[in-house]
Design a protein around this motif. Structure first.
Motif, mmCIF file in Angstrom:
data_model
loop_
_atom_site.group_PDB
_atom_site.id
_atom_site.type_symbol
_atom_site.label_atom_id
_atom_site.label_comp_id
_atom_site.label_asym_id
_atom_site.label_seq_id
_atom_site.Cartn_x
_atom_site.Cartn_y
_atom_site.Cartn_z
ATOM 1 N N ALA A 308 -45.815 -23.776 46.229
ATOM 2 C CA ALA A 308 -45.577 -24.308 44.886
ATOM 3 C C ALA A 308 -46.802 -24.133 43.999
ATOM 4 O O ALA A 308 -46.692 -23.702 42.840
ATOM 5 C CB ALA A 308 -45.193 -25.781 44.971
ATOM 6 N N LEU A 309 -47.979 -24.450 44.503
ATOM 7 C CA LEU A 309 -49.184 -24.339 43.676
ATOM 8 C C LEU A 309 -49.562 -22.885 43.416
ATOM 9 O O LEU A 309 -50.171 -22.577 42.382
ATOM 10 C CB LEU A 309 -50.345 -25.084 44.337
ATOM 11 C CG LEU A 309 -50.204 -26.607 44.385
ATOM 12 C CD1 LEU A 309 -51.405 -27.245 45.087
ATOM 13 C CD2 LEU A 309 -50.049 -27.202 42.985
ATOM 14 N N GLU A 310 -49.179 -21.992 44.294
ATOM 15 C CA GLU A 310 -49.428 -20.566 44.045
ATOM 16 C C GLU A 310 -48.462 -19.985 43.025
ATOM 17 O O GLU A 310 -48.750 -18.961 42.399
ATOM 18 C CB GLU A 310 -49.306 -19.779 45.354
ATOM 19 C CG GLU A 310 -50.472 -19.988 46.305
ATOM 20 C CD GLU A 310 -50.357 -19.139 47.555
ATOM 21 O OE1 GLU A 310 -49.264 -18.569 47.796
ATOM 22 O OE2 GLU A 310 -51.349 -19.050 48.306
ATOM 23 N N ALA A 311 -47.317 -20.612 42.822
ATOM 24 C CA ALA A 311 -46.270 -20.040 41.972
ATOM 25 C C ALA A 311 -46.557 -20.167 40.491
ATOM 26 O O ALA A 311 -46.037 -19.391 39.680
ATOM 27 C CB ALA A 311 -44.932 -20.705 42.292
ATOM 28 N N ARG A 312 -47.378 -21.139 40.099
ATOM 29 C CA ARG A 312 -47.659 -21.353 38.683
ATOM 30 C C ARG A 312 -49.044 -20.807 38.334
ATOM 31 O O ARG A 312 -49.845 -20.466 39.212
ATOM 32 C CB ARG A 312 -47.585 -22.832 38.321
ATOM 33 C CG ARG A 312 -48.504 -23.750 39.116
ATOM 34 C CD ARG A 312 -48.822 -25.023 38.337
ATOM 35 N NE ARG A 312 -49.643 -24.731 37.167
ATOM 36 C CZ ARG A 312 -50.022 -25.642 36.269
ATOM 37 N NH1 ARG A 312 -49.636 -26.900 36.395
ATOM 38 N NH2 ARG A 312 -50.770 -25.290 35.232
ATOM 39 N N THR A 313 -49.319 -20.690 37.042
ATOM 40 C CA THR A 313 -50.634 -20.252 36.594
ATOM 41 C C THR A 313 -51.436 -21.452 36.084
ATOM 42 O O THR A 313 -50.905 -22.548 35.892
ATOM 43 C CB THR A 313 -50.532 -19.198 35.476
ATOM 44 O OG1 THR A 313 -49.895 -19.793 34.338
ATOM 45 C CG2 THR A 313 -49.730 -17.993 35.926
ATOM 46 N N TYR A 314 -52.725 -21.206 35.855
ATOM 47 C CA TYR A 314 -53.645 -22.259 35.441
ATOM 48 C C TYR A 314 -54.445 -21.777 34.237
ATOM 49 O O TYR A 314 -54.510 -20.576 33.956
ATOM 50 C CB TYR A 314 -54.546 -22.656 36.611
ATOM 51 C CG TYR A 314 -53.724 -23.161 37.783
ATOM 52 C CD1 TYR A 314 -53.397 -24.498 37.906
ATOM 53 C CD2 TYR A 314 -53.203 -22.267 38.731
ATOM 54 C CE1 TYR A 314 -52.596 -24.971 38.941
ATOM 55 C CE2 TYR A 314 -52.394 -22.714 39.763
ATOM 56 C CZ TYR A 314 -52.101 -24.063 39.865
ATOM 57 O OH TYR A 314 -51.284 -24.507 40.882
ATOM 58 N N ARG A 315 -55.051 -22.722 33.537
ATOM 59 C CA ARG A 315 -55.665 -22.393 32.251
ATOM 60 C C ARG A 315 -57.019 -21.709 32.360
ATOM 61 O O ARG A 315 -57.581 -21.295 31.338
ATOM 62 C CB ARG A 315 -55.792 -23.657 31.404
ATOM 63 C CG ARG A 315 -54.458 -24.193 30.915
ATOM 64 C CD ARG A 315 -54.663 -25.418 30.057
ATOM 65 N NE ARG A 315 -55.374 -25.095 28.824
ATOM 66 C CZ ARG A 315 -54.795 -24.990 27.636
ATOM 67 N NH1 ARG A 315 -53.483 -25.187 27.532
ATOM 68 N NH2 ARG A 315 -55.490 -24.710 26.572
#
Length: 410
Positions: A308-315
């Motif tokens: 799940a945490l790998e699936a989204r991007t970050y700022r």
């Protein structure tokens, strides 16, 4: 008590759904709504608990893909139809269904599960956190004026029949999905749900009215609404109840709102489910006369923390170790190193390194879509900072450019 938990069979659907209706007060859904639910039921993902011949508990899941920060559509279980008969409360039935369901979700490789809660306090103990909010508005159109951007006059508006509006609305919705975290991409059969309009559900209002916005012959937006006529000694004071409004650009969006503001014999626009950063707040002349309220909406659970945490991007760049507590899904418990590069790409792997932050999977779910701040959760004592500055780093990286939102229920 001897009960049996098993997968629902098509021949059992009426009994199963009637048990759900009874648990929610006993009122029957209108026939059109009931048939829609039957048509999208995924029997292999629907569970019942039987006590003899009686269905005493229900739950199910829909197969969705959910938009997350960065625009990816992540496989998600849309948990639904959850009920326990009043005769069988406090006996562990809900826990047994949640256990079976989350095990199944994990086996299917879906990193997240989501639901909308009739009572939000129920699902925290199963690891769900409130990840999106919805805003309701009641705009006094006698006193509030609208300021629209350049290009609004170029948008053509026209009424549409419901059968024509189905595909039109769905095409706009589909284009908007990746841009708003929390928005589900639906499978076949869902396109008609938002336009189901039984007379028994109108509460004295008109039939659903559908309006399309076009520019140069291309569809750029739509709104669906009811009108509830009302009068007093001073004259008309009807209410417009907006069930859905979406547009592909600011001018089309403003044109739809301007139309609603100008409908004759009305003085209030009600919109009960809008994003908390809705652009209409910047178009109105007096936001105080919009009667703004907020409530929780989509609750989210990480079923596979790493995926799940790998699936989204970050700022921005990030390198943090989370100590995750998860008693209900112990495969998630332990330390995870989350790293992200300047472009937002992420890796989340198991580690033995010292933790920077400690939190439960519930708090991680609350912050996952970027609408709720890890910093705010830390101030509430729900996130513990184990390295100075880690909370600020995580909060900055997790935030979404737009507020996450669930535009349509399921």
């Amino acid at each position: 008590m001897t009960t049996e938990l098993r997968v629902l069979q098509p021949s059992e659907w009426n009994q199963w759904f009637s048990s759900l209706e009874l648990a929610f007060g006993g009122s029957q859904e209108p026939a059109e709504q009931r048939e829609q639910y039957r048509s999208v039921t995924e029997y292999e993902r629907s569970i019942g608990i039987w006590d003899g011949d009686d269905v005493v508990a229900t739950t199910g899941a829909f197969t969705f893909r959910l938009a997350v920060p960065g625009g990816a559509l992540v496989p998600a279980a849309g948990v639904t139809m959850v009920s326990v008969a009043s005769t069988h409360r406090r006996r562990g039935l809900l826990t047994s269904m949640m256990r079976r369901q989350l095990d199944d979700v994990r086996a299917l490789g879906e990193p997240i599960a989501v639901l909308t809660a009739s009572e939000p306090e129920i699902y925290g103990r199963f690891g769900y956190g409130a990840a999106t909010r919805q805003m309701s508005l009641a705009i006094d159109t006698d006193r509030v004026r609208l300021s629209v951007p350049e290009g609004t006059d170029e948008v053509r508006l026209r009424y549409a029949r419901k059968d024509e509006a189905v595909d039109a609305c769905e095409s706009v919705y589909a284009r908007l999905v990746p841009g708003r975290p929390g928005t589900p991409a639906h499978g076949p059969g869902w396109e008609r749900k938002s336009l189901i309009d039984p007379e028994s559900s109108r509460a004295g209002g008109s039939a659903l009215q559908c309006l399309l916005a076009e520019r140069d012959g291309e569809l750029v937006g739509y709104t669906n609404y009811h009108i509830k006529p009302d009068w007093d000694n001073a004259g008309p004071k009807g209410r417009i109840v907006v069930s859905d409004l979406a547009a592909l650009d600011p001018a089309a969006y403003a044109a739809l709102w301007r139309f609603l503001f100008a409908i004759d014999l009305t003085s209030t626009i009600e919109a009960r489910n809008r994003p908390t950063d809705d652009a209409v707040l910047h178009l109105v002349s007096d936001v105080r006369r919009c009667d703004i309220r907020q409530r929780d909406s989509l609750h989210l659970r990480l079923v596979d923390v790493g995926a799940a945490l790998e699936a989204r991007t970050y700022r921005g760049p990030l390198d943090l170790v989370f100590e995750v507590e998860d008693a209900f899904c112990p495969w998630n418990a332990g330390r995870w190193r989350l790293t992200a590069d300047a472009k937002g790409g992420a890796s989340c792997k198991r580690t033995e390194d010292a933790a920077d932050l400690a939190l439960s999977v519930r708090e991680l779910g609350t912050a996952y879509l970027g609408g709720e701040s890890l910093g705010s959760l830390a101030l509430a004592g729900r996130v513990r900072e184990l390295r100075a500055g880690a909370v600020a780093e995580a909060s900055s990286a997790f935030v979404s450019d737009v507020a996450p939102w669930l535009p349509r229920g399921f």
